[in-house]
Design a protein around this motif. Sequence first.
Motif, PDB file in Angstrom:
ATOM      1  N   LEU A 143       0.888  -1.222  -0.134  1.00  0.00           N
ATOM      2  CA  LEU A 143      -0.071   0.178  -0.010  1.00  0.00           C
ATOM      3  C   LEU A 143       0.998   1.377  -0.078  1.00  0.00           C
ATOM      4  O   LEU A 143       0.401   2.390  -0.545  1.00  0.00           O
ATOM      5  CB  LEU A 143      -0.798  -0.155   1.145  1.00  0.00           C
ATOM      6  CG  LEU A 143      -2.089  -1.004   1.056  1.00  0.00           C
ATOM      7  CD1 LEU A 143      -2.956  -1.021   2.344  1.00  0.00           C
ATOM      8  CD2 LEU A 143      -2.934  -0.693  -0.108  1.00  0.00           C
ATOM      9  N   GLU A 144       2.029   1.256   0.508  1.00  0.00           N
ATOM     10  CA  GLU A 144       2.979   2.379   0.594  1.00  0.00           C
ATOM     11  C   GLU A 144       3.098   2.621  -1.038  1.00  0.00           C
ATOM     12  O   GLU A 144       3.307   3.995  -1.389  1.00  0.00           O
ATOM     13  CB  GLU A 144       4.132   2.203   1.300  1.00  0.00           C
ATOM     14  CG  GLU A 144       4.203   2.113   2.852  1.00  0.00           C
ATOM     15  CD  GLU A 144       3.686   0.585   3.359  1.00  0.00           C
ATOM     16  OE1 GLU A 144       3.559  -0.489   2.182  1.00  0.00           O
ATOM     17  OE2 GLU A 144       3.729   0.378   4.314  1.00  0.00           O
ATOM     18  N   SER A 145       3.340   1.985  -1.916  1.00  0.00           N
ATOM     19  CA  SER A 145       3.849   1.983  -3.022  1.00  0.00           C
ATOM     20  C   SER A 145       2.437   2.432  -4.039  1.00  0.00           C
ATOM     21  O   SER A 145       2.594   3.469  -4.745  1.00  0.00           O
ATOM     22  CB  SER A 145       4.266   0.781  -3.957  1.00  0.00           C
ATOM     23  OG  SER A 145       4.443   0.933  -5.088  1.00  0.00           O
ATOM     24  N   VAL A 146       1.597   2.027  -3.493  1.00  0.00           N
ATOM     25  CA  VAL A 146       0.163   2.411  -4.103  1.00  0.00           C
ATOM     26  C   VAL A 146      -0.343   3.589  -3.812  1.00  0.00           C
ATOM     27  O   VAL A 146      -0.731   4.231  -4.734  1.00  0.00           O
ATOM     28  CB  VAL A 146      -0.882   1.313  -3.563  1.00  0.00           C
ATOM     29  CG1 VAL A 146      -2.351   2.064  -4.187  1.00  0.00           C
ATOM     30  CG2 VAL A 146      -0.970   0.065  -4.123  1.00  0.00           C
ATOM     31  N   CYS A 147      -0.077   3.990  -2.627  1.00  0.00           N
ATOM     32  CA  CYS A 147      -0.283   5.665  -2.035  1.00  0.00           C
ATOM     33  C   CYS A 147       0.699   6.619  -2.853  1.00  0.00           C
ATOM     34  O   CYS A 147       0.093   7.651  -3.209  1.00  0.00           O
ATOM     35  CB  CYS A 147      -0.355   5.588  -0.748  1.00  0.00           C
ATOM     36  SG  CYS A 147      -1.546   4.723   0.198  1.00  0.00           S
TER      37      CYS A 147
END
Length: 338
Positions: free
Chosen positions: A264-268
Amino acid sequence: MVRNNKEAFEKLYKGNRSFSVIRSVLAYFSREKTEPDIENIQKAEWNSVVEDDHIPETDLEHVLYKLKYRILFEKTQRQKHLIIRMSQIAAVLILPLVLFFLFHYKVFDADKKLSLIEMHCPDGIRAKFTLPDGSSGWLAGGSVMTYAANFEKKRNVSVEGEAFFSVKHDEKRPFVVRLNDFNVRVLGTKFNVLNYADEPVSEVVVLSGLVEVTGNTKKFTEQLSANKELQIQKEKNEINLSDVDAGSYTAWIDGRLEFDSEHLESVCRKIERFYDVDVELNAEGLENNLFRANVKIGSLEELLKYMSLALPVKYELTDAKRLSDGKIIRRKLIISKR
């Protein structure tokens, strides 16, 4: 042009982004004019703003004529930052507005005989560009590309962020993309580079042709062909080579986002760049959740609804705000465990 309009342009160029200045510029461009009249006024304003005895006129000529009508803004959400809403003024984005908001020209000491051109692409949009040699490509949100005004003599560019290049073949003049961790040297090919400061990796992916990659922080030389990826893990300074579907890495230039089992860090981080929104991720309890999707870049709300169905997350999205001094605060997205 009356004096107050000229002053508005000068203030805008010098960095004044107050509501009154932007309103004056918008009002000027909203008046009905024929295309020849617009072009003449644009050229006169351009010359008056960037006039400098140390800059040969031919250095910037390609910006005026080759980039006209070739910088493409794409609307990606309903509520946009004021700079993005300017793309709605006309079907074609008018040159001075493009130059004021996307380009900053830095002229060094005249004895060095060097002037650099910087292309800035704000978050929330994608910008299509054509370089003086005929090579073209796309710049992703939050990215900067820099090249010398005498580019046709030495085809070197520097990139901070993400960019896709379709390089015009020229055996006598290699095309070099300079990144923090490595340089990419080609004669004529299509490839994608990623080099954001907040990303844990830097990478190059080849769509067609052949590229040569040489390391800066870690010394190495590798040749990559189509559907090959070279990735550098910044923290460990490690190199990874792999076979990939290059099309999934360049989907963003066609208006799509692909998340291939990403944390999710990359998605955000991608959401911030492609949707012009500040994202706050409360990752507690979500550390092991991976997101996989292939979506069209459009409504952020639709992407979030899909994410909430695929993952145990909830979200809160607040609207953009305009402060009393004319400054714009971006939308804010908070994602947490459901």
